[in-house]
Design a protein around this motif. Structure first.
Motif, PDB file in Angstrom:
ATOM      1  N   GLU A 115       0.808  -1.221   0.000  1.00 50.17           N
ATOM      2  CA  GLU A 115       0.000   0.000   0.000  1.00 50.17           C
ATOM      3  C   GLU A 115       0.844   1.275   0.000  1.00 50.17           C
ATOM      4  O   GLU A 115       0.549   2.217  -0.734  1.00 50.17           O
ATOM      5  N   PRO A 119       1.304   2.852  -4.098  1.00 44.20           N
ATOM      6  CA  PRO A 119      -0.134   2.989  -3.808  1.00 44.20           C
ATOM      7  C   PRO A 119      -1.040   2.947  -5.026  1.00 44.20           C
ATOM      8  O   PRO A 119      -2.143   2.396  -4.953  1.00 44.20           O
ATOM      9  N   THR A 184      -2.517   8.660   2.282  1.00 41.10           N
ATOM     10  CA  THR A 184      -2.451   7.249   2.647  1.00 41.10           C
ATOM     11  C   THR A 184      -1.575   7.092   3.879  1.00 41.10           C
ATOM     12  O   THR A 184      -0.404   7.469   3.880  1.00 41.10           O
TER      13      THR A 184
END
Length: 238
Positions: A115, A119, A184
């Protein structure tokens, strides 16, 4: 004999148990390591930092393989049933299989591209996995209704459609809220402006993920009457 030991029933059973273990083990390790907040992290958050990233990647990769095996077997079951007693267009079944396999590829992308590292690629894989997975369950639910009463019980049809409906209802706010989050990150503070979006999308993500697990659980009965046959032919004179 246990139901998951009959025929090919072990395939969806293994998919369900393995995938559940993948989510739970990664979550426990991530929380105990202090890498994520125990309250509603994203599933991917629990597989971002070592050592849980290795566990998550390995187990989700195998889940993707089991998912593809389950979907292909289901495709062949419906194909054979349809040849015996026609109830649906073969194209409908094929489209369902293709979407399901694309979803499994998305799972593989999620497992191999972390992640925080990449991303865009990770999120693209997650989008494929969830959207294609939800559409797959919806199409399979429709096929189940079409095959009633010859091949599927009405209660199974209702259960599959209910799970599909919940998953469809959850995947929309999941994507919408996730797209509104500006950054994020793994740890969230309730006072942050995007925290509500994070909570809503995380709840929906876990709902859809376990929706898939419960859906494949309904395949176990269908797979009990299926056996794997390997045929070997030798041509030529000896």
């Amino acid at each position: 004999m246990l139901c998951f030991l009959r025929g090919m029933a072990f395939v969806p059973f293994l998919l369900v148990t393995w995938s559940s273990a993948a989510f739970i083990i990664s979550y426990v390790v991530a929380v105990l390591s202090g890498h994520v907040n125990p309250f509603l992290p994203y599933i991917s958050d629990t597989g971002t930092t070592p050592p849980e990233s290795g566990i998550f990647g390995f187990m989700i990769n195998f889940s993707a393989f089991l998912g593809a095996a389950t979907m292909y077997t289901r495709y062949k079951i419906v194909e054979k049933q349809n040849q015996t007693c026609y109830f649906s267009s073969p194209v409908f079944n094929l489209v369902s299989l293709v979407l399901g396999l694309v979803g499994c590829i998305g799972m593989g992308i999620v497992a191999n591209f972390q992640e925080l590292a990449v991303p865009v690629v990770h999120d693209g894989g997650a989008l494929l996995a969830f959207v294609c997975g939800v559409v797959y369950t919806l199409l399979q639910s429709i096929i189940s209704y079409k095959s009633y009463p010859q091949w599927t019980s009405l209660s199974t049809c209702h259960i599959r459609m209910a799970i599909s409906a919940v998953s469809c209802a959850a995947v929309v706010p999941m994507i919408a809220c996730a797209s509104l989050i500006s950054i994020t990150k793994l740890e969230w503070n309730p006072k942050e402006k995007d925290y509500v979006y994070h909570v809503v999308s995380a709840i929906c993500e876990w709902t859809v993920a376990f929706g898939f697990i419960f859906y494949f659980l309904t395949f176990i009965h269908d797979f009990q009457g299926v056996t794997l046959k390997i045929s070997t032919e030798i041509n030529g004179d000896i």
